[in-house]
Every structure is written in C-alpha cells, then in structure tokens.
Design a protein around this motif. Structure first.
Motif, PDB file in Angstrom:
ATOM      1  N   ARG A 130       0.691  -1.067  -0.109  1.00  0.00           N
ATOM      2  CA  ARG A 130      -0.092   0.016  -0.056  1.00  0.00           C
ATOM      3  C   ARG A 130       0.685   1.273  -0.009  1.00  0.00           C
ATOM      4  O   ARG A 130       0.361   2.320   0.089  1.00  0.00           O
ATOM      5  CB  ARG A 130      -0.958  -0.204   1.198  1.00  0.00           C
ATOM      6  N   GLY A 131       2.102   1.166  -0.095  1.00  0.00           N
ATOM      7  CA  GLY A 131       3.020   2.190  -0.188  1.00  0.00           C
ATOM      8  C   GLY A 131       3.352   2.905   1.131  1.00  0.00           C
ATOM      9  O   GLY A 131       3.975   3.964   1.065  1.00  0.00           O
ATOM     10  N   LEU A 132       3.249   2.082   2.201  1.00  0.00           N
ATOM     11  CA  LEU A 132       3.397   2.701   3.535  1.00  0.00           C
ATOM     12  C   LEU A 132       4.945   2.840   3.900  1.00  0.00           C
ATOM     13  O   LEU A 132       5.321   4.058   4.240  1.00  0.00           O
ATOM     14  CB  LEU A 132       2.829   1.788   4.533  1.00  0.00           C
ATOM     15  N   MET A 133       5.676   2.063   3.369  1.00  0.00           N
ATOM     16  CA  MET A 133       7.169   2.230   3.600  1.00  0.00           C
ATOM     17  C   MET A 133       7.743   3.302   2.761  1.00  0.00           C
ATOM     18  O   MET A 133       8.678   4.037   3.075  1.00  0.00           O
ATOM     19  CB  MET A 133       7.783   0.953   3.310  1.00  0.00           C
ATOM     20  N   ASN A 141      14.127 -10.626  -2.443  1.00  0.00           N
ATOM     21  CA  ASN A 141      13.208  -9.601  -1.823  1.00  0.00           C
ATOM     22  C   ASN A 141      13.149  -8.307  -2.575  1.00  0.00           C
ATOM     23  O   ASN A 141      13.466  -7.404  -2.280  1.00  0.00           O
ATOM     24  CB  ASN A 141      13.576  -9.137  -0.510  1.00  0.00           C
ATOM     25  N   GLU A 142      12.216  -8.432  -3.791  1.00  0.00           N
ATOM     26  CA  GLU A 142      11.958  -7.324  -4.700  1.00  0.00           C
ATOM     27  C   GLU A 142      11.151  -6.241  -4.171  1.00  0.00           C
ATOM     28  O   GLU A 142      11.606  -5.149  -4.441  1.00  0.00           O
ATOM     29  CB  GLU A 142      11.431  -8.108  -5.745  1.00  0.00           C
ATOM     30  N   ALA A 143      10.332  -6.562  -3.181  1.00  0.00           N
ATOM     31  CA  ALA A 143       9.506  -5.498  -2.624  1.00  0.00           C
ATOM     32  C   ALA A 143      10.271  -4.525  -1.855  1.00  0.00           C
ATOM     33  O   ALA A 143      10.301  -3.294  -2.061  1.00  0.00           O
ATOM     34  CB  ALA A 143       8.417  -6.013  -1.741  1.00  0.00           C
ATOM     35  N   VAL A 201      11.140  -0.617  -2.651  1.00  0.00           N
ATOM     36  CA  VAL A 201      10.915   0.556  -1.744  1.00  0.00           C
ATOM     37  C   VAL A 201      12.319   1.359  -1.693  1.00  0.00           C
ATOM     38  O   VAL A 201      12.245   2.693  -1.834  1.00  0.00           O
ATOM     39  CB  VAL A 201      10.468  -0.116  -0.550  1.00  0.00           C
ATOM     40  N   LEU A 202      13.451   0.758  -1.614  1.00  0.00           N
ATOM     41  CA  LEU A 202      14.549   1.376  -1.295  1.00  0.00           C
ATOM     42  C   LEU A 202      14.927   2.262  -2.676  1.00  0.00           C
ATOM     43  O   LEU A 202      15.372   3.455  -2.542  1.00  0.00           O
ATOM     44  CB  LEU A 202      16.037   0.565  -0.936  1.00  0.00           C
ATOM     45  N   GLU A 203      14.961   1.626  -3.922  1.00  0.00           N
ATOM     46  CA  GLU A 203      15.159   2.457  -4.930  1.00  0.00           C
ATOM     47  C   GLU A 203      13.928   3.615  -5.144  1.00  0.00           C
ATOM     48  O   GLU A 203      14.395   4.509  -5.573  1.00  0.00           O
ATOM     49  CB  GLU A 203      15.142   1.446  -6.318  1.00  0.00           C
TER      50      GLU A 203
END
Length: 72
Positions: free
Chosen positions: A2-5, A33-35, A39-41
C-alpha cells in the motif's frame, strides 16, 4: 503493497539527518526480496554491492544486496 514504507522511509531519513546529523544510510536486503528493493530504489537508495553467500535461510545460501544513500 500500500506504499506505507515508501512514505515512511523518506520521513525517517529526514528526521534522522535533522535530529542526529546523519548523512549516510545503508540497507541490506536478502536476494529475492524484490518488494524491499523497490522501496529502497523509489526512496533514492542506490545498489552499492552484493555480499555473495552472506546468509543462510532455511539451509539455502543467499546473497545480501547492499544499498546506500547520502542525505543532505
């Protein structure tokens, strides 16, 4: 999913930089761990390296991906 991180991480980085004067942050992610990689990118982290065979998970050797960002 949901885009929280993706929202929370930049706020945490800004707070850490402003409150504690930090300017460099590092993140380690298990291969696959592609998710977390996304997020990091999205938050501006760059892939800096791979620690080959750095961990064992359920008896299987996995690489550890290393990401970094400079803030401020």
């Amino acid at each position: 999913g949901r885009g929280l991180m993706t929202t929370a991480l930049p706020a945490f980085l800004a707070w850490s930089a402003g409150t504690h004067g930090l300017s460099r942050f590092t993140a380690h992610v298990y291969e696959g761990n592609e998710a977390s990689v996304r997020v990091l990118e999205r938050c501006g982290f760059r892939r800096e390296g791979v620690l080959r065979g750095a961990i064992r998970k359920e008896g299987v050797g996995l690489d550890m991906l290393v990401f970094g960002i400079l803030v401020g």
